[in-house]
Scaffold this active site. Structure first.
Site, mmCIF file in Angstrom:
data_model
loop_
_atom_site.group_PDB
_atom_site.id
_atom_site.type_symbol
_atom_site.label_atom_id
_atom_site.label_comp_id
_atom_site.label_asym_id
_atom_site.label_seq_id
_atom_site.Cartn_x
_atom_site.Cartn_y
_atom_site.Cartn_z
ATOM 1 N N GLU A 119 0.854 -1.186 0.000
ATOM 2 C CA GLU A 119 0.000 0.000 0.000
ATOM 3 C C GLU A 119 0.885 1.229 0.000
ATOM 4 O OE1 GLU A 119 -3.852 2.139 1.985
ATOM 5 O OE2 GLU A 119 -3.073 0.337 2.955
ATOM 6 N N CYS A 138 -6.545 1.208 2.127
ATOM 7 C CA CYS A 138 -7.521 2.298 2.193
ATOM 8 C C CYS A 138 -7.389 3.272 1.040
ATOM 9 C CB CYS A 138 -7.415 3.012 3.531
ATOM 10 S SG CYS A 138 -7.895 1.993 4.937
ATOM 11 N N ASN A 179 -12.010 -3.158 -0.672
ATOM 12 C CA ASN A 179 -10.888 -3.407 0.218
ATOM 13 C C ASN A 179 -11.310 -3.929 1.579
ATOM 14 O OD1 ASN A 179 -8.273 -3.170 1.565
ATOM 15 N ND2 ASN A 179 -9.124 -1.341 2.486
ATOM 16 N N GLU A 180 -11.927 -3.083 2.370
ATOM 17 C CA GLU A 180 -12.167 -3.413 3.776
ATOM 18 C C GLU A 180 -13.579 -2.970 4.160
ATOM 19 O OE1 GLU A 180 -8.562 -3.402 6.943
ATOM 20 O OE2 GLU A 180 -9.568 -1.478 6.699
#
Length: 647
Positions: free
Chosen positions: A34, A230, A361-362
Site C-alpha cells: 500500500e 484504504c 478493500n475493507e
C-alpha cells in the site's frame, strides 16, 4: 551437542510425513503493498524530485526560489487544464538579468539520497520562448550547499519536448537537494522535472529502488496484492484509486492527494500525494519480476467507511464495473484488444495472466454485499475463471465480521471464491488464535489473511514497535495458517514499507531512509515461512494432538515433493531452552543430515535498526539425523526451521 536444559523430560513430537492433509497453494505466502508511509513516491519509486509537475494543491510545495551572483527573475505557475487535464500545470521561469543565475531548488522527499560514483539521470519537459536560448544548469548539492554532481543542457525547441542529461555524483549524501538554474535573459517553460538514479531495479529508466525490490524478491513471494488498502477507497470517491489514470506515459497520469496525507493528527503529511509514476503497469511488472501472482484490488463504489463512507447508487455502478472488466483485458487481453494494446504500447505485449481480482478493500455492511453481487454477476459473465476476493471488513471478529462471514458463506446467488480477513491485534491474540482456522468449513470459500501484524501498543499507535515479541507471536500464529492450508491459501503482513521520516502507521515490515533499507524481525519471520513453504502439509503431533501452544510450543510441517525434503517449523515462545525429539514416521530413510535455521533473541523488545539492521536475523547450521529421530535444542523465544532430505 550438549546443553544444560531444564530437568524435565524432553518433549517428543511425531511428524507423520506420509499422511499429507493439504496442498500448500503457491500463493500461500505473499506481499501486500500500500502507498502508505511514503511507500511509493519517496519510497520504492526511485524518483528523487518531489512535486515534479507542480500538481500538488500548493503547486510550489517542495520548491523554492534560488538566486546566484545577482541573478533576478520570476517563477509563475500556468494552468492549461483544457489542453491537458491530466497534467495541467507547468512552470514559467523568466530570467530578467544578464548577471548571475536564477532558478529554483527541489528539496526531495525528506532530502535526496545520493551515492558517490552512482550515475543520475535528469530529464525535463521544456520549451523555449521566442528569442530565448536559456541554458539550464543542474546541480545536486549536499546539506551544506556544496555541489556534488551536475550537468548542463539547453532546450532548443519552441514546442514541448523532453530533454535529458546524466552526471555522476562525487560524494554520498542522504539529504541532498537539486538545484536548477538558468543564465541569460529570456523565458523557458518547464514540466516533469525529474531525477532518477541509474541503478534502479533491472536498470530500468524511471524505475524502482533496487535495494527495496531485492528485499521483496528474496522472499520468493507467491503473490503481490496492490495498490492498497484504504487508498483504493479514498477518503471520498473522487479521491479513490482509478487504475486507468495510472497507465500510459508518466506525464499523462493524473496525480491525486494520498488519503494518508491528513489521516492522523499525530503524523500530518501535507506533502503526501500519488504521482502514479508507480502505476498499475509497474505493479504488474513488479509482480512478474519477483515471480508473484498479481492481485489487484479495485474500488467497489464505496469510499472509506472510516472517513466519508460515500457510496455510489446501485444503478450507477456501471463505470466501476467497466473499470474492473477493462482491467482484466489490460492484464490478460491480446495486444490487439483496446486495453491489451495499452499494455503492449507500454512494452509488454504478452499478457500478465492475472488470476485474482479483489472487489473492494475493507468494506462492511449490507451496502458492500449489494455491490459485490452486482460486480460478481458482471465479472462472472465475461471472465468466469478469474478468482474474486471479497472481504469481511477491518476486524477479525465482532458485529461487522460476523455479518459478512455468515452472509458470504451462505450466499446462493453469487459466487464467493476467496474471503479476505484482516487482524491487527496484540501479540497475545496471535498466540491464542493459532487454532483460528481449525474448524472452518473445508468446502467453503478459501481464506486470504490479507493484512495482519501484531501491535505492541495499540492499533494506529505511533509507538508500536517491530519488536521480537511481535514477530515471535506472528510466527506462532503462522504455524496455524500453514496447518490449515486447505482453507488458507493466501497470507500477507501489512503494511509493507515505511520511510523513517515519512511514516504514518506502525509497525511495518521493511524500514527505509533515503539510502538504506532493512528488514525487521517480522520480515525475517515472513521470509522463513515463504522460502520454506513445501508442497504438502503433514501432521506434527504431541500426545496425538496438533501443536498449538501446549507448553508454549507451536509447530507445523510440510513435505516438498520437488526437492524430497521434510520441512519442520517449531516456535518456542517460552523463556526456557529445551531439547526436543522429533520422530519422523512414514519415511523409509532420512539422509542423515539436514539444516536448522534459527531466529531468536533473548530480548523480547529487541528491534532491528539502521545502525543494527540484522540484530535479529537467521542463522543456519547443519544437523545430524539418527535413524528416524531428530534431537534438537530449541532456544527460548525462538523460531526454528528444519529441512531434512528424505529418500
Amino acid at each position: 551437542m550438549s546443553v544444560n536444559v531444564s530437568a524435565q523430560k524432553a518433549p517428543s513430537f511425531v511428524v507423520k510425513a506420509n499422511q499429507p492433509t493439504a496442498t500448500v497453494a503457491p500463493t500461500m505466502w505473499g506481499l501486500f503493498f500500500e502507498d502508505i508511509n511514503l511507500g511509493a513516491d519517496g519510497g520504492i519509486y526511485a524518483e528523487l524530485v518531489k512535486n515534479r509537475s507542480f500538481e500538488f494543491y500548493n503547486p510550489m510545495m517542495g520548491w523554492k526560489e534560488e538566486k546566484r551572483g545577482g541573478g533576478e527573475g520570476s517563477l509563475l505557475v500556468h494552468n492549461r487544464n483544457e489542453i491537458n487535464p491530466a497534467n495541467p500545470r507547468y512552470l514559467r521561469l523568466q530570467v530578467k538579468s544578464d548577471q548571475g543565475e536564477y532558478g529554483l531548488i527541489n528539496e526531495g522527499f525528506r532530502g535526496m539520497g545520493v551515492k558517490q560514483g552512482n550515475q543520475y539521470d535528469f530529464s525535463v519537459m521544456a520549451r523555449q520562448h521566442e528569442g530565448s536560448n536559456l541554458a539550464l544548469t543542474i546541480e545536486v548539492v549536499n546539506a551544506k550547499g556544496e555541489k556534488i554532481g551536475g550537468a548542463t543542457l539547453t532546450p532548443s525547441g519552441k514546442e514541448w519536448e523532453k530533454y535529458s542529461v546524466s552526471f555522476t555524483a562525487s560524494a554520498t549524501e542522504p539529504k541532498a537537494q537539486m538545484v536548477l538554474l538558468a543564465k541569460g535573459k529570456g523565458a523557458v517553460d518547464l514540466d516533469m522535472i525529474s531525477l532518477f538514479p541509474k541503478d534502479t531495479w533491472k536498470n530500468r529508466p524511471g524505475g524502482l529502488r533496487a535495494d527495496m525490490v531485492q528485499l521483496l524478491a528474496d522472499m520468493k513471494p507467491g503473490f503481490l496484492r496492490f495498490p492498497g488498502g484504504c487508498i483504493v477507497e479514498g477518503r471520498t470517491l473522487d479521491e479513490r484509486f482509478q487504475w486507468k489514470k495510472t497507465v500510459g506515459k508518466p506525464e499523462e497520469r493524473e496525480l491525486i492527494v494520498n488519503r494518508w496525507n491528513t489521516e492522523f493528527s499525530h503524523r500530518p503529511t501535507p506533502d503526501y500525494y500519488q504521482s502514479f509514476g508507480l502505476g498499475f503497469f509497474e505493479y504488474f511488472q513488479l509482480s512478474e519480476d519477483i515471480g508473484a501472482e498479481p492481485v489487484p484490488i479495485l474500488n467497489c463504489g464505496m469510499a472509506c467507511q472510516f472517513n466519508t463512507g460515500e457510496v455510489v447508487p446501485l444503478d450507477q455502478l456501471d463505470p466501476y464495473i467497466q473499470d474492473a472488466l477493462d482491467l482484466i483485458e489490460f492484464a490478460n487481453g491480446p495486444a490487439t484488444s483496446k486495453w491489451g494494446k495499452v499494455r503492449a504500447d507500454m512494452g509488454h505485449p504478452a499478457p500478465f495472466n492475472m488470476k485474482y481480482l479483489g472487489v473492494g478493500n475493507e468494506q462492511w455492511g449490507e451496502q458492500y454485499v449489494e455491490r459485490y453481487k452486482v460486480f460478481e454477476k458482471a465479472l462472472t459473465a465475461k471472465y468466469p475463471n478469474v478468482q474474486l476476493i471479497s472481504t469481511t471488513g477491518p476486524f477479525p471478529d465482532g458485529e461487522e465480521f460476523e455479518y459478512l462471514d455468515k452472509t458470504l458463506r451462505s450466499m446462493t446467488d453469487a459466487r464467493v471464491d476467496v474471503i479476505d480477513e484482516h487482524y491487527y491485534r496484540p501479540a497475545k491474540w496471535f498466540r491464542e488464535n493459532a487454532t483460528r482456522y481449525d474448524n472452518y468449513d473445508r468446502k467453503g470459500p478459501k481464506i486470504f489473511a490479507g493484512e495482519y501484524a501484531a501491535q505492541s501498543v495499540a492499533i494506529a499507535s505511533p509507538d508500536n514497535k517491530n519488536s521480537w515479541e511481535m514477530a515471535l507471536s506472528e510466527a506462532a500464529f503462522m504455524t496455524g495458517l500453514e496447518r490449515n492450508a486447505d482453507v488458507v491459501t493466501m497470507t500477507s503482513y501489512a503494511p509493507l514499507f515505511a520511510h523513517a521520516e515519512g511514516w504514518q502507521w506502525t509497525p511495518d515490515m521493511i524500514w527505509v531512509d533515503n539510502l538504506q533499507a532493512y528488514g525487521t524481525p517480522n520480515y525475517y519471520v515472513q521470509k522463513l515461512f515463504s522460502t520454506n513453504a513445501g508442497t504438502n502439509v503433514v501432521p506434527v503431533l504431541r500426545d496425538n494432538k496438533a501443536v498449538t501452544g501446549q507448553d508454549d510450543y507451536f509447530a507445523s510441517a510440510t513435505v516438498d515433493k520437488k526437492t524430497n525434503e521434510l520441512i519442520l517449523k517449531v516456535v518456542n515462545t517460552s523463556d526456557k531452552a529445551q531439547n526436543a525429539n522429533f520422530v519422523i514416521e512414514g519415511i523409509k530413510k532420512l539422509q542423515g543430515k539436514g539444516t536448522h535455521t534459527e531466529l531468536t533473541s533473548q530480548k523480547l523488545d529487541q528491534v532491528n535498526s539502521f545502525a543494527e539492521p540484522k540484530a535479529i536475523s537467521p542463522t543456519q547450521k547443519q544437523v545430524n539425523v539418527k535413524g528416524n529421530t531428530v534431537s534438537m535444542l530449541l532456544k527460548p523465544h525462538s523460531v526454528n526451521v528444519f529441512r531434512i532430505k528424505t529418500s
